[in-house]
Motif scaffolding. Structure first.
Motif, PDB file in Angstrom:
ATOM      1  N   LEU A 115       0.825  -1.203   0.000  1.00 11.53           N
ATOM      2  CA  LEU A 115       0.000   0.000   0.000  1.00 11.53           C
ATOM      3  C   LEU A 115       0.863   1.259   0.000  1.00 11.53           C
ATOM      4  CD1 LEU A 115      -2.888  -0.932   2.465  1.00 11.53           C
ATOM      5  CD2 LEU A 115      -2.974  -0.770  -0.022  1.00 11.53           C
ATOM      6  N   MET A 116       1.976   1.219   0.702  1.00 11.62           N
ATOM      7  CA  MET A 116       2.878   2.380   0.707  1.00 11.62           C
ATOM      8  C   MET A 116       3.481   2.599  -0.677  1.00 11.62           C
ATOM      9  SD  MET A 116       4.117   4.877   2.423  1.00 11.62           S
ATOM     10  CE  MET A 116       3.872   4.470   4.161  1.00 11.62           C
ATOM     11  N   GLU A 117       3.815   1.516  -1.346  1.00 17.04           N
ATOM     12  CA  GLU A 117       4.344   1.621  -2.708  1.00 17.04           C
ATOM     13  C   GLU A 117       3.302   2.247  -3.640  1.00 17.04           C
ATOM     14  OE1 GLU A 117       6.041  -1.289  -6.276  1.00 17.04           O
ATOM     15  OE2 GLU A 117       5.655  -2.100  -4.280  1.00 17.04           O
ATOM     16  N   ILE A 118       2.056   1.821  -3.462  1.00 16.01           N
ATOM     17  CA  ILE A 118       0.982   2.391  -4.270  1.00 16.01           C
ATOM     18  C   ILE A 118       0.784   3.860  -3.932  1.00 16.01           C
ATOM     19  CG2 ILE A 118      -1.502   2.318  -4.707  1.00 16.01           C
ATOM     20  CD1 ILE A 118      -1.352  -0.731  -4.254  1.00 16.01           C
ATOM     21  N   ALA A 119       0.767   4.199  -2.657  1.00 11.36           N
ATOM     22  CA  ALA A 119       0.558   5.582  -2.219  1.00 11.36           C
ATOM     23  C   ALA A 119       1.637   6.507  -2.749  1.00 11.36           C
ATOM     24  CB  ALA A 119       0.517   5.642  -0.695  1.00 11.36           C
ATOM     25  N   ASN A 120       2.843   5.998  -2.903  1.00 11.17           N
ATOM     26  CA  ASN A 120       3.941   6.820  -3.428  1.00 11.17           C
ATOM     27  C   ASN A 120       3.716   7.221  -4.878  1.00 11.17           C
ATOM     28  OD1 ASN A 120       5.448   6.866  -1.055  1.00 11.17           O
ATOM     29  ND2 ASN A 120       6.519   4.949  -1.547  1.00 11.17           N
ATOM     30  N   ARG A 121       2.860   6.472  -5.582  1.00  7.81           N
ATOM     31  CA  ARG A 121       2.598   6.771  -6.994  1.00  7.81           C
ATOM     32  C   ARG A 121       1.337   7.619  -7.190  1.00  7.81           C
ATOM     33  NH1 ARG A 121       3.871   1.092  -7.716  1.00  7.81           N
ATOM     34  NH2 ARG A 121       1.667   0.659  -8.119  1.00  7.81           N
ATOM     35  N   ASN A 173     -18.069  10.289   0.591  1.00  7.52           N
ATOM     36  CA  ASN A 173     -16.765   9.667   0.337  1.00  7.52           C
ATOM     37  C   ASN A 173     -16.238  10.078  -1.037  1.00  7.52           C
ATOM     38  OD1 ASN A 173     -18.617   8.286  -1.157  1.00  7.52           O
ATOM     39  ND2 ASN A 173     -18.107   6.257  -0.367  1.00  7.52           N
ATOM     40  N   PHE A 174     -14.941   9.936  -1.217  1.00  8.99           N
ATOM     41  CA  PHE A 174     -14.340  10.136  -2.537  1.00  8.99           C
ATOM     42  C   PHE A 174     -13.418   8.967  -2.830  1.00  8.99           C
ATOM     43  CE2 PHE A 174     -10.928  11.813   0.020  1.00  8.99           C
ATOM     44  CZ  PHE A 174      -9.766  11.678  -0.727  1.00  8.99           C
ATOM     45  N   PHE A 175     -13.112   8.794  -4.118  1.00  7.97           N
ATOM     46  CA  PHE A 175     -12.354   7.632  -4.574  1.00  7.97           C
ATOM     47  C   PHE A 175     -11.084   8.084  -5.284  1.00  7.97           C
ATOM     48  CE2 PHE A 175     -16.739   6.426  -4.294  1.00  7.97           C
ATOM     49  CZ  PHE A 175     -16.752   5.122  -3.817  1.00  7.97           C
ATOM     50  N   ILE A 176      -9.997   7.405  -4.982  1.00 11.06           N
ATOM     51  CA  ILE A 176      -8.740   7.590  -5.725  1.00 11.06           C
ATOM     52  C   ILE A 176      -8.538   6.315  -6.538  1.00 11.06           C
ATOM     53  CG2 ILE A 176      -6.271   8.023  -5.574  1.00 11.06           C
ATOM     54  CD1 ILE A 176      -6.823   9.066  -2.690  1.00 11.06           C
ATOM     55  N   LEU A 177      -8.516   6.458  -7.854  1.00  9.78           N
ATOM     56  CA  LEU A 177      -8.356   5.281  -8.722  1.00  9.78           C
ATOM     57  C   LEU A 177      -6.891   4.867  -8.751  1.00  9.78           C
ATOM     58  CD1 LEU A 177     -11.195   6.289  -9.561  1.00  9.78           C
ATOM     59  CD2 LEU A 177     -10.654   5.527 -11.875  1.00  9.78           C
ATOM     60  N   LEU A 178      -6.635   3.640  -8.378  1.00  6.95           N
ATOM     61  CA  LEU A 178      -5.278   3.091  -8.404  1.00  6.95           C
ATOM     62  C   LEU A 178      -5.022   2.329  -9.704  1.00  6.95           C
ATOM     63  CD1 LEU A 178      -5.140   1.751  -4.729  1.00  6.95           C
ATOM     64  CD2 LEU A 178      -4.493   4.014  -5.592  1.00  6.95           C
TER      65      LEU A 178
END
Length: 223
Positions: free
Chosen positions: A9-15, A55-60
């Motif tokens: 999840l941290m790797e994803i959050a960094n992007r 709520n809001f969504f961040i698309l990964l």
């Protein structure tokens, strides 16, 4: 949450562009929100026009389309977010959002968001507002381009109509004398028709007269 899951999840959050202004500790606080990861199936309307939710969504990964009154107005792809207006303002949803593909998202609602430290909340809100402003500016540019296309189309139609009406206007503006002259010129071929018929009659009758003359000359001179 296991350490392996935290690392992923941290790797994803960094992007995620929304989290660029956050340090590692702040990102860790965000991904620690309970059930932050939400998987959405293709063709699912996960935001509906008129609904009240915060709520809001961040698309990964994946992409989604934004509709307003059955008209597609925008497309959202991985790294972008959607639903920020309802999240920030608490107003009813102004559009419907449908998943074009299977989606993996971060879903953050207001109640869980309020557990984050105030400074972190303000950073995320600032990024959301900046993204909203950028989206409005992009839509304004799109509207301006459409206005130019419509204006050009209307101008072209006006020029075509004016060019088609020009001969009729020119004819209407002519004086009675000019109109009479044009009418005489148009009927001139019909007046020459009798002359043509006379020539044809001459050609047809000429051999008959010639034949009579020859017969007279062929009369024998003996008794």
């Amino acid at each position: 949450m296991t350490d392996l899951t935290k690392l992923k999840l941290m790797e994803i959050a960094n992007r995620v562009p929304l989290f660029k202004a956050l340090n590692a500790h702040e990102k860790g606080q965000v991904i620690a929100i309970d059930n932050i990861v939400k998987v959405i199936k293709k063709d699912t309307a996960f935001i509906n026009y008129g609904d009240r939710n915060d709520n809001f969504f961040i698309l990964l990964s994946g992409s989604a389309s934004v509709y307003q009154h059955d008209h597609k107005i925008a497309k959202v792809k991985g790294g972008q977010f959607v639903g920020e207006v309802g999240f920030i303002c608490g107003d009813p949803r102004t559009a419907t959002v449908v998943a074009d593909t299977d989606l993996v998202t971060f879903c953050i609602d207001r109640s869980r968001f309020m557990y984050l430290p105030a400074t972190l909340r303000e950073k995320i809100k600032d990024r959301l507002i900046n993204g909203l402003v950028d989206r409005v500016e992009s839509m304004n540019e799109h509207i301006a381009q459409l206005d130019k296309i419509v204006s050009h189309y209307q101008t072209s139609n006006t020029e075509v109509e004016q060019s088609s009406q020009a001969p009729q206007t020119a004819q209407a503006n002519k004086s009675p004398a000019e109109k009479n002259k044009i009418n005489k010129n148009q009927t001139a071929p019909n007046e020459q028709a009798p002359e043509s018929e006379q020539c044809e009659s001459t050609v047809i009758t000429a051999p008959t007269e010639l034949s009579k003359t020859l017969k007279k000359r062929r009369k024998p001179t003996w008794k």
